[in-house]
Structures are given as C-alpha cells and as structure tokens.
Motif scaffolding. Structure first.
Motif, PDB file in Angstrom:
ATOM      1  N   VAL A  68      31.407 -43.981 -96.619  1.00 39.11           N
ATOM      2  CA  VAL A  68      31.960 -43.603 -95.316  1.00 39.11           C
ATOM      3  C   VAL A  68      32.144 -42.087 -95.311  1.00 39.11           C
ATOM      4  CG1 VAL A  68      33.831 -43.906 -93.662  1.00 39.11           C
ATOM      5  CG2 VAL A  68      33.172 -45.803 -95.167  1.00 39.11           C
ATOM      6  N   VAL A  69      31.427 -41.416 -94.433  1.00 36.15           N
ATOM      7  CA  VAL A  69      31.541 -39.961 -94.312  1.00 36.15           C
ATOM      8  C   VAL A  69      32.481 -39.656 -93.152  1.00 36.15           C
ATOM      9  CG1 VAL A  69      30.308 -37.793 -93.957  1.00 36.15           C
ATOM     10  CG2 VAL A  69      29.201 -39.683 -95.171  1.00 36.15           C
ATOM     11  N   VAL A  70      33.572 -38.947 -93.431  1.00 32.21           N
ATOM     12  CA  VAL A  70      34.556 -38.622 -92.407  1.00 32.21           C
ATOM     13  C   VAL A  70      34.318 -37.199 -91.912  1.00 32.21           C
ATOM     14  CG1 VAL A  70      37.007 -38.453 -91.841  1.00 32.21           C
ATOM     15  CG2 VAL A  70      36.215 -40.164 -93.485  1.00 32.21           C
ATOM     16  N   VAL A  80      27.642 -28.513 -94.863  1.00 32.21           N
ATOM     17  CA  VAL A  80      28.114 -29.266 -96.021  1.00 32.21           C
ATOM     18  C   VAL A  80      28.066 -30.757 -95.739  1.00 32.21           C
ATOM     19  CG1 VAL A  80      30.100 -29.744 -97.489  1.00 32.21           C
ATOM     20  CG2 VAL A  80      29.563 -27.389 -96.865  1.00 32.21           C
ATOM     21  N   ASP A  81      28.526 -31.150 -94.539  1.00 31.51           N
ATOM     22  CA  ASP A  81      28.509 -32.575 -94.174  1.00 31.51           C
ATOM     23  C   ASP A  81      27.087 -33.115 -94.180  1.00 31.51           C
ATOM     24  OD1 ASP A  81      31.269 -32.563 -93.759  1.00 31.51           O
ATOM     25  OD2 ASP A  81      31.038 -31.917 -91.679  1.00 31.51           O
ATOM     26  N   LEU A  82      26.169 -32.347 -93.617  1.00 34.51           N
ATOM     27  CA  LEU A  82      24.781 -32.782 -93.537  1.00 34.51           C
ATOM     28  C   LEU A  82      24.175 -32.915 -94.928  1.00 34.51           C
ATOM     29  CD1 LEU A  82      22.495 -33.510 -91.638  1.00 34.51           C
ATOM     30  CD2 LEU A  82      21.856 -31.108 -91.552  1.00 34.51           C
ATOM     31  N   ALA A  83      24.498 -31.992 -95.813  1.00 35.45           N
ATOM     32  CA  ALA A  83      23.990 -32.065 -97.187  1.00 35.45           C
ATOM     33  C   ALA A  83      24.489 -33.329 -97.872  1.00 35.45           C
ATOM     34  CB  ALA A  83      24.425 -30.830 -97.968  1.00 35.45           C
ATOM     35  N   ILE A  98      29.528 -43.341 -90.552  1.00 33.85           N
ATOM     36  CA  ILE A  98      30.136 -42.055 -90.193  1.00 33.85           C
ATOM     37  C   ILE A  98      31.350 -42.312 -89.312  1.00 33.85           C
ATOM     38  CG2 ILE A  98      29.790 -39.864 -89.005  1.00 33.85           C
ATOM     39  CD1 ILE A  98      26.827 -40.080 -89.687  1.00 33.85           C
ATOM     40  N   PHE A  99      32.496 -41.757 -89.711  1.00 33.08           N
ATOM     41  CA  PHE A  99      33.710 -41.852 -88.901  1.00 33.08           C
ATOM     42  C   PHE A  99      34.086 -40.453 -88.433  1.00 33.08           C
ATOM     43  CE2 PHE A  99      38.369 -41.795 -88.416  1.00 33.08           C
ATOM     44  CZ  PHE A  99      38.509 -42.768 -87.433  1.00 33.08           C
ATOM     45  N   VAL A 100      34.111 -40.261 -87.132  1.00 33.60           N
ATOM     46  CA  VAL A 100      34.461 -38.961 -86.551  1.00 33.60           C
ATOM     47  C   VAL A 100      35.947 -38.994 -86.196  1.00 33.60           C
ATOM     48  CG1 VAL A 100      33.954 -37.265 -84.767  1.00 33.60           C
ATOM     49  CG2 VAL A 100      32.128 -38.728 -85.652  1.00 33.60           C
ATOM     50  N   GLY A 138      37.567 -42.043 -83.760  1.00 34.87           N
ATOM     51  CA  GLY A 138      38.973 -42.420 -83.760  1.00 34.87           C
ATOM     52  C   GLY A 138      39.887 -41.276 -84.118  1.00 34.87           C
ATOM     53  N   SER A 139      41.125 -41.619 -84.391  1.00 40.84           N
ATOM     54  CA  SER A 139      42.132 -40.608 -84.700  1.00 40.84           C
ATOM     55  C   SER A 139      43.106 -41.144 -85.739  1.00 40.84           C
ATOM     56  CB  SER A 139      42.904 -40.222 -83.424  1.00 40.84           C
ATOM     57  OG  SER A 139      44.090 -39.524 -83.743  1.00 40.84           O
ATOM     58  N   ALA A 140      43.131 -40.514 -86.891  1.00 39.09           N
ATOM     59  CA  ALA A 140      44.090 -40.893 -87.929  1.00 39.09           C
ATOM     60  C   ALA A 140      45.516 -40.630 -87.467  1.00 39.09           C
ATOM     61  CB  ALA A 140      43.796 -40.120 -89.219  1.00 39.09           C
ATOM     62  N   LEU A 141      45.685 -39.643 -86.605  1.00 39.31           N
ATOM     63  CA  LEU A 141      47.022 -39.329 -86.081  1.00 39.31           C
ATOM     64  C   LEU A 141      47.573 -40.512 -85.295  1.00 39.31           C
ATOM     65  CD1 LEU A 141      49.256 -37.188 -85.571  1.00 39.31           C
ATOM     66  CD2 LEU A 141      48.042 -36.608 -83.468  1.00 39.31           C
TER      67      LEU A 141
END
Length: 219
Positions: A68-70, A80-83, A98-100, A138-141
């Motif tokens: 899971v890529v956040v 960096v994320d793309l790499a 992928i979690f945005v 989503g939102s962790a907050l």
C-alpha cells in the motif's frame, strides 16, 4: 542514538521517544480476529542520501505480498513516490494499492479528487507503472477524529471538505450519524475491504488450501 533523555525534564507521556536512527522495531500483538500470523510493515521510504532507507524498504517489499503506497493529495506521485511504485511493480506477484491521504485539506474534494486520480493514472501509464493499481482516497484526520473521543471538533475547513465530499459520495448520508459519515469517507473502511479481498484471493486462499490438504491427509 538519539536525544539525551537523562537531561530531559519533560515527563509527559504524550510524546514518544525514538532513536534518530532505527534499523527495525518489531511489535507482536495478539488479536483474536486474526487466526493466522499477519504481518504489517511500515517502510522508511526511499528518500535517503546514503541508500540505507532504500535497502530496508526493498528488503521489506521483497518479503511482502501486498503493498500500500500512501500519497498526499497535495503532492501525489512525486519523483520519490513514483520510484517506489515502479520498484514495487517490477517485483513479481506484488499487488499495489495506492491510498491518497489528506483530502481534508482540499478546498473542493468532489471536483479535485477525480482530477488527482486521472493525473496519477496518466503518470503511471507514462512511466510504465502498474496500470491496474487500485486508487483510494481518504483522510486519516477524519478517521482519527472518529477513533479518538478527545479529538474535539474538526476545523472549519476540514468540516467543509467533509461535507463537500459527503454530498458527492453519499446518497443516504442523512440516515447516518456524523461519526459514521466521517468514518466511511475517511477511506479506512475501503482500505480494509480492499486488503481483505486481496488476502482472501491470495495468501488467505493459500492458507485455507494448505489446511484443507493437511486435514485430508489426516483423514
């Protein structure tokens, strides 16, 4: 390595104490809802001049079945994320999700989220990343706000973003409490469901098949 705690006069327990350089930290928890061993790894990323974080991350990815890529909604898919995503996609059998995060910081999530998702997919296609990666928002907050009874009220901007996202995503939002709406739109339930589906079709199925074969052998 780390701060000199011997001279620290702050005895508050609200802030954890961690070393500046940590190679690994393993926590073992007994949870009745997990009948078999379940391992979650949080990698240190790959943005390290000395490549140490990258080596730890690569080793963790090689030993993982699902990744899971956040990302952040304000800076989705940096270099960096793309790499990291390309690194994961090049390792066989690794499923990428992928979690945005941080959509609570968007002024108009209903309009901006589709644009961010399309931008991510275009970037993945351009750089030969995983074309079928599932993208969740989503939102962790918001999730922390529901889980922590002492969190207090959401800020005006965050509450406005939540209302905007609810109007776009929920048809029966009026039948749910504010906490239920915030929890559903936080994206955490969607992540749970996506992980459960992947485990059920992958390593979970393997475990059941192995147990069934063992039972048949005993019979």
């Amino acid at each position: 390595l780390g701060d000199d705690f011997e001279t620290d006069t702050d005895t508050s327990n609200s802030q954890g104490r961690f070393a500046d350089i940590t190679k690994s930290a393993d926590l073992f928890l007994q949870r009745p809802e997990f009948p078999i061993a379940f391992c979650i790894r949080d990698t240190p990323g790959v943005n390290d001049t000395f490549m140490m974080r990258e080596q730890i991350t690569i080793r963790a990815i090689r030993e993982s079945r699902i990744c899971v890529v956040v990302l952040s909604a304000h800076q989705a898919l940096s270099t960096v994320d793309l790499a990291l995503i390309r690194l994961i996609s090049n390792i066989p059998t690794r499923e990428v999700m992928i979690f945005v995060n941080r959509i609570d910081e968007l002024s108009d999530p209903a309009a901006q989220v589709p644009e961010i998702e399309q931008s991510i997919r275009d970037t993945l296609q351009e750089h030969k990343g995983p074309a079928n990666a599932e993208i969740l928002f989503g939102s962790a907050l918001w999730a922390n706000h529901v889980l922590d009874p002492k969190a207090g009220e959401l800020s005006e901007a965050s509450a406005a973003a939540l209302e905007n996202w609810a109007d776009d995503r929920l048809e029966d939002g009026g039948n749910k409490s504010d906490a239920e709406v915030a929890w559903e739109l936080s994206g955490v339930p969607a992540v749970y469901a996506a992980l459960a589906a992947r485990i059920d079709a992958g390593i979970g199925e393997d475990a059941v098949t192995k147990a069934a074969k063992g039972a048949l052998n005993l019979v």
